[in-house]
Scaffold this motif. Structure first.
Motif, mmCIF file in Angstrom:
data_model
loop_
_atom_site.group_PDB
_atom_site.id
_atom_site.type_symbol
_atom_site.label_atom_id
_atom_site.label_comp_id
_atom_site.label_asym_id
_atom_site.label_seq_id
_atom_site.Cartn_x
_atom_site.Cartn_y
_atom_site.Cartn_z
ATOM 1 N N PRO A 159 0.822 -1.211 0.000
ATOM 2 C CA PRO A 159 0.000 0.000 0.000
ATOM 3 C C PRO A 159 0.856 1.262 0.000
ATOM 4 C CG PRO A 159 -0.873 -1.583 1.555
ATOM 5 C CD PRO A 159 0.448 -2.127 1.078
ATOM 6 N N GLY A 160 0.561 2.165 -0.924
ATOM 7 C CA GLY A 160 1.276 3.431 -0.993
ATOM 8 C C GLY A 160 2.666 3.355 -1.603
ATOM 9 N N LYS A 161 3.027 2.177 -2.106
ATOM 10 C CA LYS A 161 4.355 2.017 -2.697
ATOM 11 C C LYS A 161 4.238 1.571 -4.145
ATOM 12 C CE LYS A 161 6.891 0.976 1.543
ATOM 13 N NZ LYS A 161 7.863 0.042 2.183
ATOM 14 N N GLU A 162 5.325 1.751 -4.871
ATOM 15 C CA GLU A 162 5.358 1.317 -6.253
ATOM 16 C C GLU A 162 5.551 -0.197 -6.331
ATOM 17 O OE1 GLU A 162 7.162 5.344 -8.374
ATOM 18 O OE2 GLU A 162 8.209 3.437 -8.530
ATOM 19 N N ARG A 163 5.108 -0.760 -7.416
ATOM 20 C CA ARG A 163 5.307 -2.188 -7.650
ATOM 21 C C ARG A 163 6.799 -2.458 -7.795
ATOM 22 N NH1 ARG A 163 1.917 -4.193 -12.468
ATOM 23 N NH2 ARG A 163 0.285 -4.435 -10.916
ATOM 24 N N GLU A 164 7.239 -3.547 -7.200
ATOM 25 C CA GLU A 164 8.648 -3.909 -7.311
ATOM 26 C C GLU A 164 8.784 -5.384 -7.682
ATOM 27 O OE1 GLU A 164 10.742 -3.472 -3.616
ATOM 28 O OE2 GLU A 164 9.513 -4.948 -2.577
ATOM 29 N N VAL A 165 9.886 -5.673 -8.331
ATOM 30 C CA VAL A 165 10.155 -7.055 -8.721
ATOM 31 C C VAL A 165 10.605 -7.852 -7.505
ATOM 32 C CG1 VAL A 165 12.549 -6.601 -9.334
ATOM 33 C CG2 VAL A 165 11.320 -8.500 -10.413
ATOM 34 N N VAL A 166 10.193 -9.091 -7.437
ATOM 35 C CA VAL A 166 10.650 -10.012 -6.392
ATOM 36 C C VAL A 166 11.665 -10.991 -6.981
ATOM 37 C CG1 VAL A 166 9.953 -11.793 -4.750
ATOM 38 C CG2 VAL A 166 8.473 -9.808 -5.139
ATOM 39 N N VAL A 167 11.309 -11.579 -8.108
ATOM 40 C CA VAL A 167 12.196 -12.519 -8.782
ATOM 41 C C VAL A 167 11.766 -12.629 -10.232
ATOM 42 C CG1 VAL A 167 10.788 -14.512 -8.147
ATOM 43 C CG2 VAL A 167 13.195 -14.862 -8.718
ATOM 44 N N THR A 168 12.733 -12.813 -11.119
ATOM 45 C CA THR A 168 12.439 -13.112 -12.511
ATOM 46 C C THR A 168 12.919 -14.522 -12.820
ATOM 47 O OG1 THR A 168 14.514 -12.181 -13.317
ATOM 48 C CG2 THR A 168 12.605 -10.699 -13.215
ATOM 49 N N ALA A 169 12.226 -15.165 -13.756
ATOM 50 C CA ALA A 169 12.549 -16.547 -14.095
ATOM 51 C C ALA A 169 12.560 -16.713 -15.601
ATOM 52 C CB ALA A 169 11.531 -17.489 -13.457
ATOM 53 N N SER A 170 13.675 -17.138 -16.141
ATOM 54 C CA SER A 170 13.774 -17.369 -17.575
ATOM 55 C C SER A 170 13.340 -18.791 -17.896
ATOM 56 C CB SER A 170 15.213 -17.148 -18.048
ATOM 57 O OG SER A 170 15.995 -18.295 -17.782
ATOM 58 N N PRO A 171 13.033 -19.076 -19.170
ATOM 59 C CA PRO A 171 12.673 -20.445 -19.531
ATOM 60 C C PRO A 171 13.860 -21.388 -19.475
ATOM 61 C CG PRO A 171 12.781 -19.062 -21.472
ATOM 62 C CD PRO A 171 12.911 -18.149 -20.295
ATOM 63 N N TYR A 172 15.050 -20.855 -19.239
ATOM 64 C CA TYR A 172 16.268 -21.662 -19.188
ATOM 65 C C TYR A 172 16.727 -21.905 -17.757
ATOM 66 C CZ TYR A 172 15.908 -19.799 -23.859
ATOM 67 O OH TYR A 172 15.434 -19.419 -25.076
ATOM 68 N N GLY A 173 15.877 -21.513 -16.805
ATOM 69 C CA GLY A 173 16.202 -21.795 -15.418
ATOM 70 C C GLY A 173 16.931 -20.688 -14.684
ATOM 71 N N HIS A 174 17.147 -19.545 -15.333
ATOM 72 C CA HIS A 174 17.828 -18.449 -14.640
ATOM 73 C C HIS A 174 16.861 -17.739 -13.719
ATOM 74 C CE1 HIS A 174 19.881 -18.601 -18.721
ATOM 75 N NE2 HIS A 174 20.766 -19.079 -17.890
ATOM 76 N N LEU A 175 17.276 -17.552 -12.468
ATOM 77 C CA LEU A 175 16.478 -16.844 -11.483
ATOM 78 C C LEU A 175 17.253 -15.639 -10.994
ATOM 79 C CD1 LEU A 175 15.310 -19.954 -9.427
ATOM 80 C CD2 LEU A 175 13.953 -18.674 -11.095
ATOM 81 N N ASN A 176 16.568 -14.512 -10.872
ATOM 82 C CA ASN A 176 17.218 -13.277 -10.432
ATOM 83 C C ASN A 176 16.343 -12.648 -9.353
ATOM 84 O OD1 ASN A 176 18.729 -11.010 -10.161
ATOM 85 N ND2 ASN A 176 18.447 -10.268 -12.257
ATOM 86 N N TYR A 177 16.855 -12.633 -8.120
ATOM 87 C CA TYR A 177 16.070 -12.188 -6.975
ATOM 88 C C TYR A 177 16.346 -10.738 -6.621
ATOM 89 C CZ TYR A 177 15.274 -17.180 -6.125
ATOM 90 O OH TYR A 177 14.913 -18.497 -6.240
ATOM 91 N N GLU A 178 15.318 -10.096 -6.097
ATOM 92 C CA GLU A 178 15.500 -8.772 -5.500
ATOM 93 C C GLU A 178 16.311 -8.943 -4.222
ATOM 94 O OE1 GLU A 178 14.860 -5.329 -3.110
ATOM 95 O OE2 GLU A 178 13.905 -7.226 -2.623
#
Length: 127
Positions: free
Chosen positions: A41-60
């Motif tokens: 609430p009251g904040k901008e949307r932020e990324v938590v994690v991205t996931a590629s179809p090749y298994g790459h994960l990138n966390y906040e």
């Protein structure tokens, strides 16, 4: 057209755990990136994690070591395992995806680049 449906949100005490699920459907080729985003609430949307179809994960940074993303073998569900939850993790968590034409080596962390969104699920961490 890619469709995303989240589930698994709820209320938990600090230090607790939850598992979110995002069921993916409506695609033929798995040439899209996925991500979990959250908006408090009251904040901008932020990324938590991205996931590629090749298994790459990138966390906040703030969730590293506490949150883990994974997919089932059929790649129809993206999970977000959340441990050691804190009150500041309280937010609406949404699953999102975007189709890429050529793999650039990483998935975007910018929500504006994601074209497909689920409705979101509420996560509340409170004592």
């Amino acid at each position: 057209q890619v469709q995303l449906v989240e589930s698994g949100g709820g209320s938990v005490q600090p230090g607790g755990s939850l598992r979110l699920s995002c069921v993916v459907s409506g695609y033929t080729n798995r040439n899209f990136c996925m991500g979990w985003f959250r908006q408090a609430p009251g904040k901008e949307r932020e990324v938590v994690v991205t996931a590629s179809p090749y298994g790459h994960l990138n966390y906040e940074e703030s969730v590293k070591g506490r949150f883990t993303a994974s997919e089932d073998n059929e790649k129809t569900t993206l999970y977000l395992h959340m441990n050691s939850l804190k009150p500041e993790d309280t937010a609406v968590y949404s699953c999102a995806a975007y189709v890429f034409r050529g793999w650039t080596g990483y998935c975007s962390r910018t929500s504006l680049n994601y074209h497909y969104w689920g409705r979101g699920t509420q996560v509340t961490v409170s004592s």
